[in-house]
Each structure stands twice: as structure tokens, then as C-alpha cells.
Design a protein around this motif. Structure first.
Motif, PDB file in Angstrom:
ATOM      1  N   ARG A 274       0.839  -1.204   0.000  1.00 19.54           N
ATOM      2  CA  ARG A 274       0.000   0.000   0.000  1.00 19.54           C
ATOM      3  C   ARG A 274       0.872   1.252   0.000  1.00 19.54           C
ATOM      4  NH1 ARG A 274      -2.796  -1.420   3.871  1.00 19.54           N
ATOM      5  NH2 ARG A 274      -1.776  -0.300   5.573  1.00 19.54           N
ATOM      6  N   ARG A 275       1.956   1.242   0.780  1.00 22.16           N
ATOM      7  CA  ARG A 275       2.845   2.423   0.793  1.00 22.16           C
ATOM      8  C   ARG A 275       3.435   2.683  -0.589  1.00 22.16           C
ATOM      9  NH1 ARG A 275       5.019  -0.211   5.482  1.00 22.16           N
ATOM     10  NH2 ARG A 275       4.081   0.628   7.393  1.00 22.16           N
ATOM     11  N   VAL A 276       3.862   1.619  -1.257  1.00 25.46           N
ATOM     12  CA  VAL A 276       4.437   1.785  -2.594  1.00 25.46           C
ATOM     13  C   VAL A 276       3.396   2.342  -3.555  1.00 25.46           C
ATOM     14  CG1 VAL A 276       5.382   0.539  -4.580  1.00 25.46           C
ATOM     15  CG2 VAL A 276       6.215   0.031  -2.274  1.00 25.46           C
ATOM     16  N   ALA A 277       2.203   1.781  -3.528  1.00 21.51           N
ATOM     17  CA  ALA A 277       1.148   2.266  -4.414  1.00 21.51           C
ATOM     18  C   ALA A 277       0.768   3.708  -4.076  1.00 21.51           C
ATOM     19  CB  ALA A 277      -0.070   1.357  -4.309  1.00 21.51           C
ATOM     20  N   ASP A 278       0.660   4.008  -2.788  1.00 26.17           N
ATOM     21  CA  ASP A 278       0.288   5.362  -2.376  1.00 26.17           C
ATOM     22  C   ASP A 278       1.323   6.384  -2.841  1.00 26.17           C
ATOM     23  OD1 ASP A 278      -1.979   4.410  -1.150  1.00 26.17           O
ATOM     24  OD2 ASP A 278      -1.222   4.611   0.900  1.00 26.17           O
ATOM     25  N   LEU A 279       2.599   6.069  -2.631  1.00 26.75           N
ATOM     26  CA  LEU A 279       3.646   7.028  -3.002  1.00 26.75           C
ATOM     27  C   LEU A 279       3.701   7.197  -4.516  1.00 26.75           C
ATOM     28  CD1 LEU A 279       5.924   8.893  -2.138  1.00 26.75           C
ATOM     29  CD2 LEU A 279       7.469   6.917  -2.142  1.00 26.75           C
ATOM     30  N   THR A 280       3.532   6.111  -5.243  1.00 29.20           N
ATOM     31  CA  THR A 280       3.559   6.198  -6.712  1.00 29.20           C
ATOM     32  C   THR A 280       2.476   7.148  -7.220  1.00 29.20           C
ATOM     33  OG1 THR A 280       4.428   3.945  -6.858  1.00 29.20           O
ATOM     34  CG2 THR A 280       3.411   4.865  -8.839  1.00 29.20           C
ATOM     35  N   VAL A 281       1.286   7.048  -6.648  1.00 29.38           N
ATOM     36  CA  VAL A 281       0.192   7.929  -7.061  1.00 29.38           C
ATOM     37  C   VAL A 281       0.421   9.363  -6.574  1.00 29.38           C
ATOM     38  CG1 VAL A 281      -2.268   8.410  -6.743  1.00 29.38           C
ATOM     39  CG2 VAL A 281      -1.505   6.092  -7.252  1.00 29.38           C
ATOM     40  N   TYR A 282       0.823   9.498  -5.320  1.00 31.09           N
ATOM     41  CA  TYR A 282       0.951  10.840  -4.738  1.00 31.09           C
ATOM     42  C   TYR A 282       2.032  11.661  -5.429  1.00 31.09           C
ATOM     43  CZ  TYR A 282       0.474  14.213  -0.866  1.00 31.09           C
ATOM     44  OH  TYR A 282       0.230  15.325  -0.103  1.00 31.09           O
ATOM     45  N   LEU A 283       3.090  11.001  -5.872  1.00 30.35           N
ATOM     46  CA  LEU A 283       4.150  11.730  -6.570  1.00 30.35           C
ATOM     47  C   LEU A 283       3.654  12.362  -7.871  1.00 30.35           C
ATOM     48  CD1 LEU A 283       7.256   9.377  -6.191  1.00 30.35           C
ATOM     49  CD2 LEU A 283       6.946  11.652  -5.172  1.00 30.35           C
ATOM     50  N   ARG A 284       2.579  11.833  -8.401  1.00 30.91           N
ATOM     51  CA  ARG A 284       2.073  12.381  -9.655  1.00 30.91           C
ATOM     52  C   ARG A 284       1.311  13.674  -9.435  1.00 30.91           C
ATOM     53  NH1 ARG A 284       5.482  10.506 -10.935  1.00 30.91           N
ATOM     54  NH2 ARG A 284       5.711  12.628 -11.695  1.00 30.91           N
ATOM     55  N   GLN A 285       1.247  14.135  -8.187  1.00 27.62           N
ATOM     56  CA  GLN A 285       0.766  15.496  -7.946  1.00 27.62           C
ATOM     57  C   GLN A 285       1.780  16.500  -8.475  1.00 27.62           C
ATOM     58  OE1 GLN A 285      -0.744  16.133  -4.004  1.00 27.62           O
ATOM     59  NE2 GLN A 285      -1.113  18.299  -4.328  1.00 27.62           N
ATOM     60  N   SER A 286       3.000  16.008  -8.676  1.00 30.78           N
ATOM     61  CA  SER A 286       3.983  16.806  -9.404  1.00 30.78           C
ATOM     62  C   SER A 286       3.525  16.974 -10.846  1.00 30.78           C
ATOM     63  CB  SER A 286       5.343  16.083  -9.381  1.00 30.78           C
ATOM     64  OG  SER A 286       6.153  16.479 -10.459  1.00 30.78           O
ATOM     65  N   HIS A 287       3.906  18.078 -11.458  1.00 33.07           N
ATOM     66  CA  HIS A 287       3.569  18.295 -12.864  1.00 33.07           C
ATOM     67  C   HIS A 287       4.730  17.909 -13.773  1.00 33.07           C
ATOM     68  CE1 HIS A 287       0.766  21.260 -10.828  1.00 33.07           C
ATOM     69  NE2 HIS A 287      -0.020  20.351 -11.359  1.00 33.07           N
ATOM     70  N   ALA A 288       5.689  17.170 -13.218  1.00 33.67           N
ATOM     71  CA  ALA A 288       6.767  16.547 -13.980  1.00 33.67           C
ATOM     72  C   ALA A 288       7.477  17.550 -14.896  1.00 33.67           C
ATOM     73  CB  ALA A 288       6.217  15.350 -14.754  1.00 33.67           C
ATOM     74  N   GLU A 289       7.566  17.210 -16.177  1.00 31.39           N
ATOM     75  CA  GLU A 289       8.337  18.053 -17.097  1.00 31.39           C
ATOM     76  C   GLU A 289       7.766  19.458 -17.247  1.00 31.39           C
ATOM     77  OE1 GLU A 289      10.139  14.379 -17.323  1.00 31.39           O
ATOM     78  OE2 GLU A 289       7.991  14.811 -17.476  1.00 31.39           O
ATOM     79  N   ARG A 290       6.489  19.639 -16.992  1.00 29.69           N
ATOM     80  CA  ARG A 290       5.940  20.996 -17.043  1.00 29.69           C
ATOM     81  C   ARG A 290       6.575  21.869 -15.962  1.00 29.69           C
ATOM     82  NH1 ARG A 290       1.552  21.582 -20.326  1.00 29.69           N
ATOM     83  NH2 ARG A 290       0.541  19.661 -21.046  1.00 29.69           N
TER      84      ARG A 290
END
Length: 302
Positions: A274-290
Motif C-alpha cells: 500500500r505504501r508503494v502504491a500510495d507514493l507512486t500515485v501521490y508523486l504524480r501530484q507533481s507536474h513533472a516536465e511541465r
């Protein structure tokens, strides 16, 4: 204790009453958010929103949340809500996605389009309606997120139009999110620290994770000193740098822990999976290359 119960306990016990950013205790504030993230990322997401709402209220109105209130900030998809004013006051309408704590919070700060521009409003969540089946995520499933419908919902303005985005604290809040990411990475790393033995490959991964986490700590500590030294300064470039650095740290931790421990913890340890899945999703609150492109644009300026 589920994520909502954990969040409420943190608020009720005063643990979410963190120092406001820029007041000399910014490092303590972000360390508190990191500690929440290491325990439970979904609960920490709610605690971060509550702490951010407290900072916004303090910066724009000088108000405080009352005991027994659980606040959040629902500002994603900013053009999804509109606000109109009549003899009964302000009313907010529309469907707002990405609302964490949709059934958990008592109060929320929402952005909405007004004739005078985008403005921030306080709403009571009991006056809005979470829509079912609007959050199918595996990661952050316990964050009680989804789309909330506002239908002429009574709303109270918080600051003038444009104040939410124009205030220095907007970017301080963005760094607070990164602090939670770092805590999530600490939680993900726990199995590696617990089980690393004399195997040279595991030790190499352990060393890499230790270096990454200490780098994240250093980046946040340096940013806290900068914010406390100049709390009214434009912190956009600082926030983008910190968020990019911590995202890279957390992504690296996910990779090293997975390579070092294999599929075992992911398949046999539900909390770790669950921690791995949660962190993977939460990091996508970043706008990455934008965000990186914006940082590059800011970096070209003197």
C-alpha cells in the motif's frame, strides 16, 4: 485505525498544529509533515491539507480553525467551479475533482471563478455532495478522494480575488507537499532497513537509499532556512527546485527498495504494498516536465 481516523486523531491531539511557514519554525513544520508521511500517506495527505488551510487562513484573514473542525484545500482544476453573488451572499456551483477527504472534512477552501477573477472561498462540506464512483485509484485509495458537486452552495470569500495564488505562502504550501512525499519514501524504505544483512547488493541499495533520504532532508532544511530568512519573497523557483529534488529522491527510493527486496514485500506485506502504491500515485501530484520547463524558464532570468 484507518486513514480518516488517523488524520482526525492527529488534529484532535494537536499534532497537526504545525508552525506557520516563514515564522522561524518552517523546518519544524516540514519535519512534522514528513513524519506524518512516514506513518500513513493517505492520512498525511489529509493532515497536509488541514495544515495548509490553517496557513492560508492565517495569511489572508488572520482566522483560525475551531476545535472539532477538519479542513482541506480543494483547488485542483481551478476553472471547474464558478461563484455568483446575490442578496443572499455568495454561492459556488460546479463539480470539483480531486477532493481528498470528501467525506471526512468539515470545512474546505475552494477556488472558483468570479466576475472579478479567480477567488478563494470557505465552504462547509456538509453543504456539498461527494459523487460516488469518482475515485478508482489503488494508490491513495484511503485518502477519501473524489469529485464533489457544489450546487449553489453557500460560500464565504477568503481574501480578495487573486489573493490565493499571489500570496507568498502559495509556494510554501507546495514545498509542504514535497515534505509529505519524503515521509512516504521513508515509509517505503523501512523493509530494506529492517532486513538488510551482509549481502553486498542489499547493502549497496541500502547505502543509496540512505544517501537519497539524507539529500531530501538537506534540501528541505535549506529551503526552510530560506523561507524563514525572507518569508515574503517570491518562492516559486525555490518550490519547484525542492519538489523536483524530492520527487527524484522518492522515485529513487522506490526503485532501490524494489530492486533490493524483490517481489516478496510487495506480495506478502500488505502495508508495504500500500505504501508503494500510495507514493507512486501521490508523486504524480507533481507536474513533472511541465514544472521542470517552468524552472528552466525561471532559471534563465537574472
Amino acid at each position: 485505525m484507518d486513514a480518516a481516523e488517523q488524520f482526525r486523531a492527529w488534529v484532535d491531539e494537536g499534532h497537526a498544529d504545525l508552525p506557520l511557514p516563514g515564522g522561524g519554525g518552517t523546518a519544524e513544520r516540514w519535519a512534522g509533515l514528513t513524519a506524518f508521511g512516514a506513518v500513513d500517506l493517505a492520512a498525511a495527505r489529509l493532515a497536509e491539507g488541514h495544515a495548509d488551510a490553517a496557513a492560508i487562513l492565517a495569511e489572508l484573514t488572520g482566522e483560525q480553525a475551531a476545535p472539532g473542525e477538519y479542513w482541506g484545500v480543494w483547488a485542483a482544476a481551478p476553472r471547474s467551479l464558478t461563484a455568483d453573488h446575490d442578496h443572499n451572499g455568495w454561492r459556488v456551483s460546479g463539480d470539483r475533482p480531486w477532493c481528498s477527504g470528501a467525506h471526512t472534512l468539515t470545512d474546505a477552501l475552494v477556488t472558483a471563478q468570479t466576475p472579478g477573477g479567480q477567488a478563494l472561498f470557505h465552504v462547509r462540506t456538509a453543504d456539498a455532495a461527494p459523487l460516488p464512483d469518482t475515485w478508482a485509484a489503488t494508490g491513495m485509495a484511503a485518502s477519501d478522494s473524489g469529485t464533489v458537486r457544489f450546487a449553489a452552495t453557500p460560500a464565504r470569500p477568503v481574501g480578495d480575488p487573486g489573493a490565493y495564488l499571489d500570496r507568498p505562502g502559495f509556494w510554501h504550501g507546495g514545498i509542504g507537499v514535497a515534505a509529505v512525499w519524503l515521509g512516504g519514501a521513508r515509509g517505503v524504505a523501512r523493509p530494506l532497513f529492517d532486513r538488510a544483512d551482509h549481502d553486498p547488493h542489499q547493502l549497496a541499495h541500502l547505502g543509496a537509499v540512505d544517501e537519497l533520504l539524507s539529500t531530501g532532508d538537506a534540501v528541505l532544511a535549506d529551503a526552510a532556512r530560506a523561507v524563514d530568512a525572507a518569508p515574503k519573497a517570491d518562492a516559486e523557483r525555490l518550490a519547484l527546485r525542492v519538489r523536483a529534488a524530492v520527487e527524484r529522491v522518492a522515485t529513487g527510493v522506490l526503485d532501490h527498495v524494489g530492486r533490493a527486496t524483490g517481489a516478496g514485500p510487495l506480495c506478502a506485506d500488505a502495508a508495504h504494498g500500500r505504501r508503494v502504491a500510495d507514493l507512486t500515485v501521490y508523486l504524480r501530484q507533481s507536474h513533472a516536465e511541465r514544472d521542470l520547463a517552468r524552472l528552466g524558464e525561471l532559471g534563465t532570468r537574472p
